[in-house]
Design an enzyme around this catalytic site. Structure first.
Site, PDB file in Angstrom:
ATOM      1  NE  ARG A 307     -10.744  17.151  10.364  1.00  0.00           N
ATOM      2  CZ  ARG A 307     -11.467  18.264  10.250  1.00  0.00           C
ATOM      3  NH1 ARG A 307     -12.630  18.363  10.886  1.00  0.00           N
ATOM      4  NH2 ARG A 307     -11.033  19.275   9.526  1.00  0.00           N
ATOM      5  CE  LYS A 329      -0.599  -2.924   6.179  1.00  0.00           C
ATOM      6  NZ  LYS A 329       0.246  -3.717   5.266  1.00  0.00           N
ATOM      7  CD  GLU A 371      -3.008 -12.945   2.190  1.00  0.00           C
ATOM      8  OE1 GLU A 371      -2.102 -13.046   3.046  1.00  0.00           O
ATOM      9  OE2 GLU A 371      -3.021 -12.046   1.320  1.00  0.00           O
ATOM     10  CE  LYS A 416      -3.332  -8.311   9.097  1.00  0.00           C
ATOM     11  NZ  LYS A 416      -3.973  -8.113   7.788  1.00  0.00           N
ATOM     12  CD  GLU A 426       3.453  -2.910   6.211  1.00  0.00           C
ATOM     13  OE1 GLU A 426       3.063  -4.051   5.964  1.00  0.00           O
ATOM     14  OE2 GLU A 426       3.249  -1.941   5.457  1.00  0.00           O
ATOM     15  NE  ARG A 430      -0.098  -4.541   9.842  1.00  0.00           N
ATOM     16  CZ  ARG A 430      -1.242  -3.923  10.115  1.00  0.00           C
ATOM     17  NH1 ARG A 430      -1.298  -3.038  11.093  1.00  0.00           N
ATOM     18  NH2 ARG A 430      -2.331  -4.195   9.427  1.00  0.00           N
ATOM     19  CG  ASN A 434       3.264  -6.777   3.247  1.00  0.00           C
ATOM     20  OD1 ASN A 434       2.128  -6.754   2.788  1.00  0.00           O
ATOM     21  ND2 ASN A 434       3.700  -5.871   4.112  1.00  0.00           N
ATOM     22  CG  HIS A 437       1.324  -9.727   0.092  1.00  0.00           C
ATOM     23  ND1 HIS A 437       1.456 -10.972   0.680  1.00  0.00           N
ATOM     24  CD2 HIS A 437       0.022  -9.370   0.270  1.00  0.00           C
ATOM     25  CE1 HIS A 437       0.287 -11.344   1.189  1.00  0.00           C
ATOM     26  NE2 HIS A 437      -0.593 -10.394   0.949  1.00  0.00           N
ATOM     27  CG  HIS A 441       0.739  -5.844  -3.596  1.00  0.00           C
ATOM     28  ND1 HIS A 441       1.099  -5.232  -2.421  1.00  0.00           N
ATOM     29  CD2 HIS A 441      -0.388  -6.554  -3.314  1.00  0.00           C
ATOM     30  CE1 HIS A 441       0.239  -5.561  -1.472  1.00  0.00           C
ATOM     31  NE2 HIS A 441      -0.669  -6.363  -1.987  1.00  0.00           N
ATOM     32  CG  HIS A 454      -4.744 -10.226  -2.906  1.00  0.00           C
ATOM     33  ND1 HIS A 454      -3.664  -9.437  -3.218  1.00  0.00           N
ATOM     34  CD2 HIS A 454      -4.605 -10.571  -1.596  1.00  0.00           C
ATOM     35  CE1 HIS A 454      -2.900  -9.293  -2.148  1.00  0.00           C
ATOM     36  NE2 HIS A 454      -3.445  -9.976  -1.157  1.00  0.00           N
TER      37      HIS A 454
END
Length: 552
Positions: A307, A329, A371, A416, A426, A430, A434, A437, A441, A454
């Site tokens: 955990r 993330k 990026e 960021k 997000e 936020r 993206n 993206h 993606h 990527h």
């Protein structure tokens, strides 16, 4: 004595890199083969032909023993076969550090043949090198590397020279050795991140060699569990482990296959199994050493094992340093989409060492600029201007502008961090991170995670998004052209070439995390430095994507 011995196959660039190192570090340069020729009065091929290899190896061992008596620490360039004799390997290990210049045999052969041709054009009397004789010189080199590889890999440092100019290889070695006086004036840049319990994101050129110091500041237990990939392992683990051990840590290492395919349930459970076998405890840290794949996967393991255990992110790619290692993330891919399974989980430290970029192949480094351009488009017109002004130097990297590079990476981290501090999970602002993206993606998913890196996919995604915004009357054409020119100047793709169909992209986009009420929310540029989140007409999206992919 701390001589630096350059070892590796003939044609690996030892002589050229040695000259650069000697000049930069102001050390004498000794070339064992040149010293043999000077003393014997004959070229190496002639000595081989006249007296045989056994005689030459004895001569080589004697000259090496003389060379290390040099009273000043020297750069010593060795012949490809210096490692054959155990006494030579032992002597080098006792007298300094060895750097293995790793080269593909085909590249080595091409260089040797080019050198032979240059000598011929200059009218030199040529002896046929043993390596170039025979019906299949490539097979000779391949067999030679196979026979010597284990001896070469005894070296304290391994430098992969593929696709790198000699200047860059020399800079990488200088950084490995911690002897980079020209970089000493670049102090670490620390950005506190005020989310969760808080942590620091540090940009520190050469900081990887100081990892033990950073870990001590966190007051972690001595056992640390380092996860890296098969590309990064040979670059840094052989030198990192002794450093950590000397500082009182007990490093354990797990290596995953390099590539996007490792962000999988299979690798996730393999890591759980490893930690359980090691009886890893809740206070003991996981260290993610690698690019975005390693960071995302290991971050998810850290979030879920027991955990939650301490996580240290050490991103080694430009893309990870400015983006994926920052913000918490974590996750793995699902066969139906990228990053669909994961968690928000913040590290205890992010240590971005830009010197690790020296070890990357050009394509892997260049993808990261996508990026960074993204940050300029969404929030920072001044950063965009800075990239435009220095695009050639940033792309070339044979003599990287170290201070500028550290400044750019730190600036991207700051951008960021400001966004995630306002919207950690997000739920709103936020999402602008993206930009590009949505298409990226979908393309990665539809092409099977491998055809496009990527950052390359993000570059194409930004081209598509800007075209959508222009056709919708949201974005000026001159700004669209500026964006695309900068992407191209940094070496990124701006036109699609591939086998994926537009309908595959449109279907994959429906699994995007920004879909609300079955409508894709697009990040649309309004001007350089400003974007908005909005839906777009389906007909316009389909037309733009179909045209972009070369379909009617």
């Amino acid at each position: 004595m701390r001589h630096v011995f350059l070892i590796g196959l003939s044609g690996s660039g030892k002589s050229t890199v040695g000259r650069i190192l000697a000049q930069r570090l102001e050390r004498p340069l000794l070339d064992v083969d040149a010293l043999i020729e000077q003393e014997y009065g004959e070229r190496i091929p002639a000595i081989f032909a006249r007296h045989g290899e056994a005689h030459f190896r004895s001569l080589e061992a004697r000259i090496l023993a003389q060379a290390i008596q040099q009273p000043v620490d020297a750069i010593i360039v060795t012949g490809g076969g210096i490692v054959v004799r155990p006494e030579n390997r032992s002597l080098m290990a006792q007298s300094g550090v060895r750097v293995f210049l790793h080269v593909d045999p085909q590249v080595s052969l091409t260089r040797l043949q080019a050198q032979h041709a240059r000598e011929q054009q200059q009218g030199q009397v040529l002896e046929i090198r043993p390596l170039l004789s025979g019906v299949d010189p490539l097979a000779n080199l391949q067999q030679m590397l196979m026979a010597r590889d284990a001896w070469y890999r005894e070296a304290e440092y391994i430098c992969f020279t593929q696709e790198k100019p000699a200047e860059q290889v020399a800079l990488e070695i200088m950084t490995m050795l911690g002897e980079s006086p020209s970089f000493a004036h670049v102090p670490p840049i620390t950005r506190p991140v005020h989310v969760g319990t808080g942590y620091d994101a540090v940009v520190d050129w050469g900081g990887l060699v100081r990892l033990a110091d950073y870990l001590k500041q966190l007051q972690l237990p001595p056992r640390v569990f380092i996860v890296t990939d098969s590309n990064i392992h040979n670059l840094y683990i052989p030198t990192l482990l002794p450093q950590l051990t000397a500082a009182g840590f007990e490093p354990q290492v797990y290596t995953i296959p390099a590539g996007e395919g490792s962000k999988s349930q299979q690798q996730l459970f393999a890591l759980y199994d490893w930690l359980l076998e090691q009886h890893a405890e809740r206070r003991e840290a996981l260290v993610a050493l690698g690019g975005g794949v390693v960071g995302d996967l290991v971050g998810f393991v850290a979030a879920t094992y027991l955990r939650g255990v301490p996580l240290i992110q050490i991103p080694t790619s430009l893309l990870a340093q400015v983006d994926s290692a920052i913000g918490g993330k974590t996750g793995i891919n699902h066969p139906r989409g990228k990053n669909l399974i994961g968690a928000f989980y913040h590290p205890r430290l992010v240590l971005a060492d830009p010197s690790t970029l020296l070890s990357l192949p050009a394509r892997s480094r260049i993808e990261g600029w996508a990026e960074i351009v993204k940050y300029g488009i969404i929030l920072d017109a001044e950063l965009f201007d800075l990239l435009e002004a220095h695009a050639n130097a940033l792309r070339d990297f044979s003599q990287p502008p170290v201070a500028l590079l550290c400044r750019i990476i730190a600036r991207c981290i700051d951008i960021k961090v400001k966004v995630i501090e306002e919207d950690e999970r997000e739920q709103g602002q936020r999402a602008i991170l993206n930009y590009g993206h949505t298409f990226a993606h979908a393309l990665e998913n539809a092409s099977g995670y491998g055809e496009w890196l990527h950052g390359e996919a993000v570059s194409l995604g930004m081209v598509v998004a800007a075209e959508l915004a222009w056709e919708a009357g949201l974005f000026e054409q001159q700004d669209l052209m500026r964006q695309n020119r900068l992407l191209a100047a940094l070496g990124l793709p701006i036109a699609y070439t591939g086998t994926v169909h537009a309908q595959d992209i449109l279907a994959a986009m429906q699994l995007d995390k920004k879909v609300v009420g079955k409508r894709v929310r697009w990040i649309m540029p309004r001007q350089i430095g400003k974007v908005e989140i909005t839906t777009m007409p389906d007909e316009l999206v389909e037309r733009v994507i179909t045209t972009f992919m070369g379909e009617k």
